[in-house]
Design a protein around this motif. Structure first.
Motif, short mmCIF file in Angstrom:
data_model
loop_
_atom_site.label_atom_id
_atom_site.label_comp_id
_atom_site.label_asym_id
_atom_site.label_seq_id
_atom_site.Cartn_x
_atom_site.Cartn_y
_atom_site.Cartn_z
N SER A 155 8.67 -0.08 19.41
CA SER A 155 9.73 0.88 19.71
C SER A 155 10.97 0.56 18.88
N GLY A 156 11.88 1.54 18.87
CA GLY A 156 13.12 1.39 18.14
C GLY A 156 13.03 2.02 16.76
N SER A 157 14.08 1.83 15.97
CA SER A 157 14.14 2.39 14.63
C SER A 157 13.22 1.62 13.70
N LEU A 158 13.01 2.18 12.50
CA LEU A 158 12.22 1.48 11.49
C LEU A 158 12.81 0.11 11.23
N LEU A 159 14.13 0.05 11.10
CA LEU A 159 14.77 -1.22 10.81
C LEU A 159 14.53 -2.24 11.91
N SER A 160 14.73 -1.83 13.17
CA SER A 160 14.56 -2.80 14.26
C SER A 160 13.10 -3.21 14.43
N ARG A 161 12.17 -2.28 14.18
CA ARG A 161 10.75 -2.64 14.28
C ARG A 161 10.40 -3.70 13.25
N ILE A 162 10.94 -3.57 12.04
CA ILE A 162 10.63 -4.55 11.01
C ILE A 162 11.29 -5.88 11.32
N VAL A 163 12.52 -5.83 11.81
CA VAL A 163 13.22 -7.07 12.16
C VAL A 163 12.43 -7.85 13.20
N PHE A 164 11.92 -7.16 14.23
CA PHE A 164 11.20 -7.86 15.30
C PHE A 164 9.72 -8.06 14.97
N SER A 165 9.32 -7.67 13.76
CA SER A 165 7.97 -7.97 13.27
C SER A 165 8.03 -8.86 12.04
N ILE A 166 9.23 -9.35 11.72
CA ILE A 166 9.44 -10.01 10.44
C ILE A 166 8.64 -11.30 10.31
N HIS A 167 8.24 -11.90 11.44
CA HIS A 167 7.42 -13.10 11.37
C HIS A 167 6.04 -12.81 10.78
N GLU A 168 5.67 -11.52 10.68
CA GLU A 168 4.41 -11.13 10.04
C GLU A 168 4.69 -10.32 8.77
N PHE A 169 5.81 -10.58 8.11
CA PHE A 169 6.20 -9.77 6.96
C PHE A 169 5.15 -9.79 5.86
N GLY A 170 4.51 -10.92 5.66
CA GLY A 170 3.48 -11.01 4.63
C GLY A 170 2.35 -10.04 4.84
N ARG A 171 2.10 -9.67 6.11
CA ARG A 171 1.05 -8.68 6.40
C ARG A 171 1.61 -7.27 6.40
N ILE A 172 2.70 -7.04 7.12
CA ILE A 172 3.17 -5.66 7.31
C ILE A 172 3.82 -5.08 6.06
N ASN A 173 4.08 -5.92 5.05
CA ASN A 173 4.62 -5.42 3.79
C ASN A 173 3.57 -4.62 3.01
N HIS A 174 2.33 -4.64 3.46
CA HIS A 174 1.24 -3.90 2.81
C HIS A 174 0.96 -2.63 3.60
N ARG A 175 0.98 -1.48 2.93
CA ARG A 175 0.84 -0.21 3.63
C ARG A 175 -0.25 0.67 3.01
N MET A 176 -0.75 1.60 3.82
CA MET A 176 -1.73 2.60 3.39
C MET A 176 -0.98 3.85 2.94
N HIS A 177 -0.94 4.08 1.65
CA HIS A 177 -0.16 5.16 1.07
C HIS A 177 -1.01 6.42 0.83
N ASN A 178 -2.27 6.41 1.23
CA ASN A 178 -3.21 7.51 0.99
C ASN A 178 -2.80 8.79 1.71
N LYS A 179 -3.17 9.94 1.10
CA LYS A 179 -2.97 11.26 1.71
C LYS A 179 -4.25 12.06 1.52
N LEU A 180 -4.87 12.49 2.63
CA LEU A 180 -6.16 13.16 2.54
C LEU A 180 -6.40 13.99 3.79
N PHE A 181 -6.90 15.21 3.58
CA PHE A 181 -7.15 16.13 4.69
C PHE A 181 -8.49 16.82 4.40
N ILE A 182 -9.49 16.58 5.25
CA ILE A 182 -10.86 17.07 5.01
C ILE A 182 -11.32 17.86 6.22
#
Length: 525
Positions: A155-182
């Motif tokens: 919960s919270g803003s994007l900024l606060s979610r990242i701050v309170f997930s920062i201990h896993e930054f090495g993982r959450i810094n990787h994102r799925m940028h794909n766009k697909l609709f089938i």
């Protein structure tokens, strides 16, 4: 894209986060049964239309139509979803809880109530305060929602979610940028657009210029196989495993109905798009599609790419590496559009080889005034002068000029920003996809794209972009004194004004970039 609004400056929060308690954690994953694309779709109307419009005796060819205009592209998804009979598989980096997002989500609900199986996969980064909306959708029969690489903080803003997930930054810094609709494993819409107001000219402040493509035929089955790899990957969790609400299915469904009840019904569109074609809905009703048929290849990253430790390992075999290999096949012309263009040393070496081989290279990207990621622009600016000296022709999109020309969309008083990711190789092959030519796409995000062997599709992209680059963008060049200049031109290419500093940009943005850019690693851009 508002790519990581943030991610780029968020490393500064590591110190702050270390002083904060209460970092969140995800519950242990529970195994879920894999599911796969429905193959038995021949009886559906969409499958019959695709078959009727295929070229006789050319089963290896797929059908394609560019969707350069935002309303036509969005309404194509609505048209397909409303005609679905067996399945809808949707995969997005960003699906916002706004007018456009709620319209599409309502179509998914309506399809599920007709008995259509709906699988929705969304990257978790922009899910701030959207868990209830997506969980409520998942309460409907035939719907499953999964999240890619979820953040611990829910919960919270994007900024606060990242701050309170920062201990896993090495993982959450990787994102799925794909766009697909089938839909019904028969038609797809893919390209650069996420599902949010700003990708479809509905935002009140800034809107993106983008490119999608409608496809049918064997390439759609390849895209479905790519979707299945992500859907069943260990990087994905059902939303119910990371977010839970004390609501019965009936209560959740009523809540979802309240969320989407006020959403509109499609977007206003002209009788014909910029390429002179009627809407996808109209053509589906007629059973006759305006498509070009060609061989094509799906380029898709392995979702496990994000788990590989070293940057070089993540780049190996990636969509970025394979796309660069396609670009290097150019023998005469290479025309690239990329909103975020940071070639790096690998790209720079390739540019030099191609120019020495006689290839003319044109790049269209964002100006500092147009970009939503000033630090990425700063990364590109490190290479700009050298690229210009080598002989690359560069255009930078101007918000002011794109508003004035009106050719790339109805911006009104909003800012125009480039978001399309395309390449035209020798006027006969094209790339259209989600990948930017930058370090983040190369090693931190996953991507997907199409390489289409079609002079006709190449000509369409050239029609859309080539003329508009004169009236909607600055030609960037080295001036007589050795500095960079931004040149305004009219539709014939005649110079009308010359700027010796980044136009349409405040000193504050320039100063901030100058101060911060040395501290941001190129891999993060």
């Amino acid at each position: 894209m508002k790519r990581h609004a943030s991610f780029l400056g968020l490393c500064c929060l590591l110190i702050v986060a270390a002083l904060l308690g209460g970092c969140a954690s995800l519950p242990a994953p529970r195994p879920v049964p894999p599911t796969y694309a429905i193959q038995d779709v021949a009886s559906t109307r969409l499958a019959r239309i695709a078959k009727q419009n295929a070229l006789p005796g050319a089963a290896e060819l797929s059908g394609f139509r560019l969707l350069p205009e935002a309303p036509f592209s969005f309404n194509a998804r609505i048209a397909l979803a409303s005609r679905a009979e067996k399945s809808i598989d949707a995969q997005y980096y960003e699906l916002r809880n706004d007018g456009v997002g709620r319209q599409l989500l309502r179509e998914l609900r309506d399809a599920s109530l007709r008995g259509v199986r709906v699988r929705l996969l969304v990257d978790d980064l922009y899910m701030s305060d959207a868990d209830e909306l997506f969980s409520s959708l998942a309460a409907y029969p035939n719907v499953e929602v999964r999240l890619f690489n979820p953040l611990p903080a829910r919960s919270g803003s994007l900024l606060s979610r990242i701050v309170f997930s920062i201990h896993e930054f090495g993982r959450i810094n990787h994102r799925m940028h794909n766009k697909l609709f089938i839909v019904d494993n028969s038609f797809s819409v893919s390209g650069g657009r996420n599902i949010a107001d700003e990708y479809f000219m509905q935002d009140g402040q800034a809107n993106f210029i983008d490119m999608d493509v409608l496809a049918s035929g064997p390439v759609v089955r390849e895209q479905s196989a790519a979707f299945d790899i992500y859907w069943n990957s260990e990087q994905v969790r059902p939303i119910g495993q990371v977010a839970s609400f004390d609501l019965s299915p009936e209560q959740a469904q009523r809540r979802f109905d309240q969320w989407v009840g006020g959403a509109g019904h499609g977007l206003p569109e002209n009788e014909r798009d910029a390429l002179g074609r009627t809407s996808v809905a109209h053509q589906l009703d007629d059973g006759k599609l305006d498509q070009f048929h060609a061989k094509a290849q799906v380029l898709v990253d392995d979702p496990a790419k994000i788990m590989r430790g070293r940057m070089e390992e993540r780049f190996q075999g990636s969509v970025s590496q394979r796309t660069l290999a396609v670009l290097e096949t150019a023998r005469s012309h290479l025309f690239i559009t990329s909103p975020y263009y940071v070639p790096g040393q690998v790209g720079l070496a390739q540019i030099q080889r191609q120019l020495q081989g006689g290839v003319k290279i044109i790049v269209v990207t964002n100006s500092l005034a147009a970009t939503d990621e000033p630090l990425v622009y700063a990364g590109y600016a490190r290479y700009r002068k050298e690229i210009l000296k080598l002989g690359v022709v560069i255009y930078e999109l101007s918000p002011m000029l794109s508003q004035r020309s009106g050719r790339l969309g109805e911006f009104g008083k909003t800012t125009g920003r480039l978001h399309g990711k395309t390449a035209v190789i020798d006027d006969k092959r094209v790339f259209v996809g989600s990948m930017n030519l930058d370090g983040r796409s190369a090693s931190l995000n996953t991507e997907i794209g199409l390489v289409i062997d079609s002079p006709e599709i190449a000509a369409d992209i050239n029609r859309i972009i080539s003329i508009d680059r004169y009236t909607s963008a600055y030609l960037v060049r080295i001036g007589a004194t050795g500095g960079v200049e931004w040149v305004e031109q009219d539709s014939s290419g005649t110079t009308t004004a010359v700027h010796e500093d980044e136009p349409e940009t405040s000193w504050f943005i320039k100063s901030k970039n100058w101060l911060l850019s040395p501290f941001v690693a190129e891999e993060l851009l």
